[in-house]
Design a protein around this motif. Structure first.
Motif, PDB file in Angstrom:
ATOM      1  N   LEU A 234       0.704   3.492 -20.599  1.00 39.62           N
ATOM      2  CA  LEU A 234       1.520   3.122 -21.750  1.00 39.62           C
ATOM      3  C   LEU A 234       2.447   1.981 -21.335  1.00 39.62           C
ATOM      4  CD1 LEU A 234       2.559   6.636 -23.167  1.00 39.62           C
ATOM      5  CD2 LEU A 234       0.838   5.072 -24.110  1.00 39.62           C
ATOM      6  N   TRP A 235       2.671   1.040 -22.247  1.00 35.56           N
ATOM      7  CA  TRP A 235       3.601  -0.074 -22.049  1.00 35.56           C
ATOM      8  C   TRP A 235       4.852   0.237 -22.850  1.00 35.56           C
ATOM      9  CZ3 TRP A 235       4.306  -3.924 -18.812  1.00 35.56           C
ATOM     10  CH2 TRP A 235       5.093  -5.021 -19.162  1.00 35.56           C
ATOM     11  N   VAL A 236       5.974   0.320 -22.177  1.00 37.91           N
ATOM     12  CA  VAL A 236       7.228   0.746 -22.787  1.00 37.91           C
ATOM     13  C   VAL A 236       8.221  -0.401 -22.773  1.00 37.91           C
ATOM     14  CG1 VAL A 236       9.120   2.417 -22.701  1.00 37.91           C
ATOM     15  CG2 VAL A 236       6.818   3.096 -21.957  1.00 37.91           C
ATOM     16  N   GLU A 237       8.783  -0.710 -23.951  1.00 35.24           N
ATOM     17  CA  GLU A 237       9.850  -1.710 -24.067  1.00 35.24           C
ATOM     18  C   GLU A 237      11.161  -0.978 -24.297  1.00 35.24           C
ATOM     19  OE1 GLU A 237       9.258  -4.799 -26.864  1.00 35.24           O
ATOM     20  OE2 GLU A 237       7.235  -5.295 -26.184  1.00 35.24           O
ATOM     21  N   LEU A 238      12.051  -1.059 -23.309  1.00 39.98           N
ATOM     22  CA  LEU A 238      13.369  -0.441 -23.404  1.00 39.98           C
ATOM     23  C   LEU A 238      14.347  -1.409 -24.075  1.00 39.98           C
ATOM     24  CD1 LEU A 238      13.235   0.992 -19.813  1.00 39.98           C
ATOM     25  CD2 LEU A 238      13.403   2.393 -21.865  1.00 39.98           C
ATOM     26  N   PRO A 239      15.513  -0.946 -24.495  1.00 43.70           N
ATOM     27  CA  PRO A 239      16.522  -1.874 -25.034  1.00 43.70           C
ATOM     28  C   PRO A 239      16.766  -3.020 -24.057  1.00 43.70           C
ATOM     29  CG  PRO A 239      17.208   0.386 -25.414  1.00 43.70           C
ATOM     30  CD  PRO A 239      15.971   0.459 -24.559  1.00 43.70           C
ATOM     31  N   GLY A 240      17.055  -4.183 -24.595  1.00 40.50           N
ATOM     32  CA  GLY A 240      17.129  -5.399 -23.797  1.00 40.50           C
ATOM     33  C   GLY A 240      18.106  -5.357 -22.639  1.00 40.50           C
ATOM     34  N   GLU A 241      19.142  -4.516 -22.722  1.00 41.21           N
ATOM     35  CA  GLU A 241      20.152  -4.492 -21.654  1.00 41.21           C
ATOM     36  C   GLU A 241      19.687  -3.711 -20.432  1.00 41.21           C
ATOM     37  OE1 GLU A 241      21.545  -1.375 -24.760  1.00 41.21           O
ATOM     38  OE2 GLU A 241      20.472  -3.283 -24.690  1.00 41.21           O
ATOM     39  N   VAL A 242      18.559  -3.006 -20.534  1.00 38.06           N
ATOM     40  CA  VAL A 242      18.063  -2.219 -19.408  1.00 38.06           C
ATOM     41  C   VAL A 242      17.259  -3.115 -18.470  1.00 38.06           C
ATOM     42  CG1 VAL A 242      16.592  -0.298 -18.694  1.00 38.06           C
ATOM     43  CG2 VAL A 242      17.977  -0.105 -20.769  1.00 38.06           C
ATOM     44  N   ASP A 243      17.631  -3.128 -17.219  1.00 37.29           N
ATOM     45  CA  ASP A 243      16.884  -3.849 -16.184  1.00 37.29           C
ATOM     46  C   ASP A 243      15.994  -2.824 -15.475  1.00 37.29           C
ATOM     47  OD1 ASP A 243      15.909  -5.231 -14.032  1.00 37.29           O
ATOM     48  OD2 ASP A 243      17.814  -6.196 -13.526  1.00 37.29           O
ATOM     49  N   THR A 244      14.672  -2.923 -15.689  1.00 37.91           N
ATOM     50  CA  THR A 244      13.786  -1.912 -15.117  1.00 37.91           C
ATOM     51  C   THR A 244      13.635  -2.043 -13.602  1.00 37.91           C
ATOM     52  OG1 THR A 244      11.850  -3.290 -15.665  1.00 37.91           O
ATOM     53  CG2 THR A 244      12.472  -1.571 -17.232  1.00 37.91           C
ATOM     54  N   MET A 245      14.089  -3.157 -13.020  1.00 34.17           N
ATOM     55  CA  MET A 245      14.156  -3.223 -11.562  1.00 34.17           C
ATOM     56  C   MET A 245      15.240  -2.267 -11.055  1.00 34.17           C
ATOM     57  SD  MET A 245      11.830  -5.431 -10.744  1.00 34.17           S
ATOM     58  CE  MET A 245      12.054  -6.428  -9.276  1.00 34.17           C
ATOM     59  N   VAL A 246      16.334  -2.183 -11.780  1.00 35.86           N
ATOM     60  CA  VAL A 246      17.385  -1.218 -11.450  1.00 35.86           C
ATOM     61  C   VAL A 246      16.869   0.194 -11.688  1.00 35.86           C
ATOM     62  CG1 VAL A 246      19.707  -0.418 -12.010  1.00 35.86           C
ATOM     63  CG2 VAL A 246      19.191  -2.875 -12.016  1.00 35.86           C
ATOM     64  N   LEU A 247      16.190   0.386 -12.814  1.00 32.52           N
ATOM     65  CA  LEU A 247      15.636   1.698 -13.128  1.00 32.52           C
ATOM     66  C   LEU A 247      14.634   2.132 -12.054  1.00 32.52           C
ATOM     67  CD1 LEU A 247      15.428   4.062 -15.107  1.00 32.52           C
ATOM     68  CD2 LEU A 247      13.699   2.754 -16.376  1.00 32.52           C
ATOM     69  N   PHE A 248      13.860   1.179 -11.559  1.00 32.37           N
ATOM     70  CA  PHE A 248      12.917   1.465 -10.468  1.00 32.37           C
ATOM     71  C   PHE A 248      13.657   2.082  -9.277  1.00 32.37           C
ATOM     72  CE2 PHE A 248      10.876   0.398  -6.494  1.00 32.37           C
ATOM     73  CZ  PHE A 248       9.542   0.681  -6.703  1.00 32.37           C
ATOM     74  N   ALA A 249      14.786   1.467  -8.893  1.00 33.03           N
ATOM     75  CA  ALA A 249      15.551   1.948  -7.736  1.00 33.03           C
ATOM     76  C   ALA A 249      16.121   3.339  -7.996  1.00 33.03           C
ATOM     77  CB  ALA A 249      16.660   0.968  -7.398  1.00 33.03           C
ATOM     78  N   LEU A 250      16.631   3.574  -9.215  1.00 29.60           N
ATOM     79  CA  LEU A 250      17.157   4.892  -9.552  1.00 29.60           C
ATOM     80  C   LEU A 250      16.063   5.954  -9.497  1.00 29.60           C
ATOM     81  CD1 LEU A 250      19.425   3.922 -12.591  1.00 29.60           C
ATOM     82  CD2 LEU A 250      20.212   4.701 -10.346  1.00 29.60           C
ATOM     83  N   CYS A 251      14.895   5.622 -10.032  1.00 28.79           N
ATOM     84  CA  CYS A 251      13.782   6.579 -10.031  1.00 28.79           C
ATOM     85  C   CYS A 251      13.283   6.831  -8.615  1.00 28.79           C
ATOM     86  CB  CYS A 251      12.634   6.052 -10.903  1.00 28.79           C
ATOM     87  SG  CYS A 251      12.993   5.994 -12.660  1.00 28.79           S
ATOM     88  N   LYS A 252      13.189   5.759  -7.844  1.00 29.66           N
ATOM     89  CA  LYS A 252      12.691   5.903  -6.476  1.00 29.66           C
ATOM     90  C   LYS A 252      13.577   6.844  -5.668  1.00 29.66           C
ATOM     91  CE  LYS A 252      11.656   3.244  -2.311  1.00 29.66           C
ATOM     92  NZ  LYS A 252      11.790   1.937  -1.632  1.00 29.66           N
ATOM     93  N   ALA A 253      14.883   6.779  -5.898  1.00 27.61           N
ATOM     94  CA  ALA A 253      15.811   7.651  -5.176  1.00 27.61           C
ATOM     95  C   ALA A 253      15.572   9.116  -5.497  1.00 27.61           C
ATOM     96  CB  ALA A 253      17.250   7.269  -5.525  1.00 27.61           C
ATOM     97  N   GLN A 254      14.916   9.402  -6.628  1.00 23.93           N
ATOM     98  CA  GLN A 254      14.633  10.785  -7.018  1.00 23.93           C
ATOM     99  C   GLN A 254      13.163  11.137  -6.854  1.00 23.93           C
ATOM    100  OE1 GLN A 254      16.551  12.412 -10.390  1.00 23.93           O
ATOM    101  NE2 GLN A 254      18.245  10.954 -10.381  1.00 23.93           N
ATOM    102  N   GLY A 255      12.431  10.312  -6.108  1.00 25.00           N
ATOM    103  CA  GLY A 255      11.039  10.620  -5.819  1.00 25.00           C
ATOM    104  C   GLY A 255      10.075  10.305  -6.935  1.00 25.00           C
ATOM    105  N   ILE A 256      10.427   9.345  -7.797  1.00 18.97           N
ATOM    106  CA  ILE A 256       9.566   8.961  -8.917  1.00 18.97           C
ATOM    107  C   ILE A 256       9.300   7.462  -8.819  1.00 18.97           C
ATOM    108  CG2 ILE A 256       9.268   8.981 -11.426  1.00 18.97           C
ATOM    109  CD1 ILE A 256      11.587  11.023 -11.536  1.00 18.97           C
ATOM    110  N   THR A 257       8.065   7.047  -8.996  1.00 16.29           N
ATOM    111  CA  THR A 257       7.763   5.617  -9.016  1.00 16.29           C
ATOM    112  C   THR A 257       7.261   5.210 -10.398  1.00 16.29           C
ATOM    113  OG1 THR A 257       5.542   6.055  -8.137  1.00 16.29           O
ATOM    114  CG2 THR A 257       7.256   5.429  -6.558  1.00 16.29           C
ATOM    115  N   VAL A 258       7.692   4.036 -10.837  1.00 14.82           N
ATOM    116  CA  VAL A 258       7.297   3.470 -12.121  1.00 14.82           C
ATOM    117  C   VAL A 258       6.894   2.015 -11.889  1.00 14.82           C
ATOM    118  CG1 VAL A 258       8.767   4.991 -13.487  1.00 14.82           C
ATOM    119  CG2 VAL A 258       9.685   2.821 -12.636  1.00 14.82           C
ATOM    120  N   GLY A 259       6.347   1.384 -12.908  1.00 19.01           N
ATOM    121  CA  GLY A 259       5.920  -0.004 -12.802  1.00 19.01           C
ATOM    122  C   GLY A 259       6.819  -0.929 -13.589  1.00 19.01           C
ATOM    123  N   PRO A 260       7.818  -1.581 -12.948  1.00 13.01           N
ATOM    124  CA  PRO A 260       8.698  -2.488 -13.682  1.00 13.01           C
ATOM    125  C   PRO A 260       7.939  -3.677 -14.264  1.00 13.01           C
ATOM    126  CG  PRO A 260       9.205  -2.495 -11.309  1.00 13.01           C
ATOM    127  CD  PRO A 260       8.134  -1.493 -11.520  1.00 13.01           C
ATOM    128  N   GLY A 261       8.340  -4.073 -15.483  1.00 13.17           N
ATOM    129  CA  GLY A 261       7.611  -5.127 -16.185  1.00 13.17           C
ATOM    130  C   GLY A 261       7.604  -6.459 -15.484  1.00 13.17           C
TER     131      GLY A 261
END
Length: 506
Positions: free
Chosen positions: A408-435
């Motif tokens: 699935l391709w997900v578009e978050l609100p424009g103020e969200v930086d998914t590179m930051v979200l990547f780091a937050l998820c990684k710290a909890q053992g989750i990996t995602v694909g930043p756009g």
């Protein structure tokens, strides 16, 4: 669907169990012929393919052996082996039922990945069928271990690919098909055949990051074309680019593109074929995902409308048969001879035994039924994921609704930086694909590609919900230590090679 411990074995295993019990008890003696496939299918009220699968399971375990045009016969010293098969089927390890758990406990377990794209869920594939096909090919084609294989691949697999291509609307000749070491290898050779370093190649935006890496490695320049999440690349934009730029090749995924999962309508595909013929620019078409669609009408490739050989079609069966059989194929149109030469001079020969095994798997009558089951399973899984995203991700999030595929391709609100979200998820053992991985700019930094090709249970569902919560924290602007640390990481090269390797190249 997971098979619960209380359920009976699969149909083919039930038939194999009954045959094994007859052999173990002595009712069927060494050298005796098993009931014919058709008779057994009628007696058990199952398909012929199910009986064939059962007999091949017994063959793999050394209980029976096939004889050409005669059927299956009990092997010598088979009673002990049959008894082992009976025990294996009757005492198969139970599949534990999923128990509800809270997110904190689930996320303490091993990492959850929504980043990869190669299917990793073992329920997607019939491992027994694959093992039987490989062992049969190794036995029947053992001489190939000491011979050099054909540089273009075995004729058996090339003809099997040509037969499968009919489902793409393409009438291909096996002699013009080249077998490669995966789809990305086929794409690479196509680019080498039609471009030289410094040339300009038109691609979709966003596009598969493996294509971006490949273009960079070949010293090629990319021009990104706007792409609609539903209908694919913009043809007016492509025509403008062809009019104004020295484009030497197009590299597109018209059906279930990665990462958008867009599908070009047939009218657009026909127009695209006319466009490349008009401008005499080769189109490298990736069809690796076409078979994930449930009907031939939607699977149809641009190659189906190519009458002058300007379309170079690349594919593989890593998404539908077995990711471990790393074989792809290419029909290069006007450049068929060049592709054969490239494979030969580069020494990228493929394994003949695996080619024969794959040809066997592709020509079995149950393959289309397997594709339909896979398509239905993924449609259900993506629907469940969309509901979780709707419930837990920030207000304003948009997500595509593909008819098939693994992502699935997900578009978050424009103020969200998914590179930051990547780091937050990684710290909890989750990996995602930043756009940002899927383009050369920051245009998609608020987007994610989420893959559901791995396991899908309470752990993964809780992890997806947690990704949404972390995204909500970013929207709310929580200024805690975790968020600041993630911000600092995002300004650095925090996606290491180890992280990127989680994204399966194909």
């Amino acid at each position: 669907m997971e098979r619960m411990a209380t359920e009976a074995p699969l149909l083919y295993l039930q038939i194999a169990l009954r045959c094994a019990q007859l052999i173990a008890s002595g009712a069927l003696q060494t050298g005796q012929r098993l009931p014919s496939v058709r008779d057994s299918a009628a007696q058990n009220h199952v398909s012929v393919a199910t009986v064939v699968q059962a007999y091949r399971y017994l063959e793999e375990h050394g209980v029976v052996t096939p004889r050409h045009k005669s059927g299956y016969f009990v092997t010598t010293a088979s009673r002990a082996k049959a008894a082992g098969v009976v025990r294996a089927i009757q005492h198969a390890p139970e599949v534990p039922k999923g128990q509800p758990d809270n997110a904190a406990n689930v996320l303490e377990r091993p990492a959850v990945s929504f980043a990869g794209y190669s299917p990793k869920d073992k329920d997607f594939f019939d491992n027994d069928r694959i093992r039987v096909a490989v062992s049969r090919a190794a036995r029947l084609k053992r001489d190939t271990f000491t011979d050099y294989s054909s540089s273009s691949g075995t004729l058996a697999l090339r003809n099997a690919v040509a037969l499968r291509a009919l489902h793409l609307g393409c009438a291909l000749k096996g002699e013009n098909i080249v077998i490669t070491s995966g789809c990305i290898n086929a794409v690479a050779m196509c680019l080498q055949a039609v471009t030289k370093p410094g040339d300009l190649v038109a691609i979709e935006s966003p596009t598969f990051f493996g294509f971006l890496d490949l273009l960079e490695s070949l010293n090629l320049k990319a021009i990104a074309l706007p792409t609609d999440p539903r209908t694919g690349v913009s043809l007016p934009a492509l025509q403008l680019a062809l009019d104004t730029q020295p484009i030497k090749a197009l590299l597109l995924v018209p059906t279930l593109s990665n990462p958008l999962a867009s599908i070009m309508p047939l009218t657009h595909k026909r127009a695209l074929a006319r466009l490349v013929a008009q401008y005499q620019v080769p189109l490298i078409e990736d069809v690796v995902f076409n078979d994930l669609l449930a009907t031939d009408f939607r699977r149809r490739a641009v190659k189906a409308f190519d009458s002058e050989g300007w379309v170079m079609t690349c594919g593989s069966f890593a998404k539908t048969v077995s990711p471990g059989i790393r074989l792809g194929w290419v029909e290069a149109g006007r450049w068929s001879k060049e592709l054969s030469t490239l494979k030969r001079v580069q020494g990228t020969s493929t394994n003949a035994v695996l080619e024969y095994a794959l040809a066997d798997l592709l020509t079995q009558g149950s393959y289309e039924a397997h594709l339909r089951r896979l398509s239905a399973l993924m449609k259900q899984r993506l629907g469940q994921a969309r509901k979780l995203i709707q419930a837990s991700f920030p207000v304003g999030t948009r997500v595509n609704d593909p008819p098939a595929g693994y992502t699935l391709w997900v578009e978050l609100p424009g103020e969200v930086d998914t590179m930051v979200l990547f780091a937050l998820c990684k710290a909890q053992g989750i990996t995602v694909g930043p756009g940002q991985l899927f383009c050369t700019s920051h245009r998609y930094r608020h987007c994610l590609r989420l893959s559901f090709a791995g396991a899908w249970g309470p752990q993964e569902q809780a992890a997806l919900t947690q990704v949404g919560r972390l995204a909500c924290q970013l929207v709310e602007g929580l200024d805690d230590e975790t968020s600041r640390a993630a911000m600092d990481a995002s300004r650095m090269d925090f996606i290491s090679k180890a992280d990127v390797s989680a994204y399966d190249l194909w």
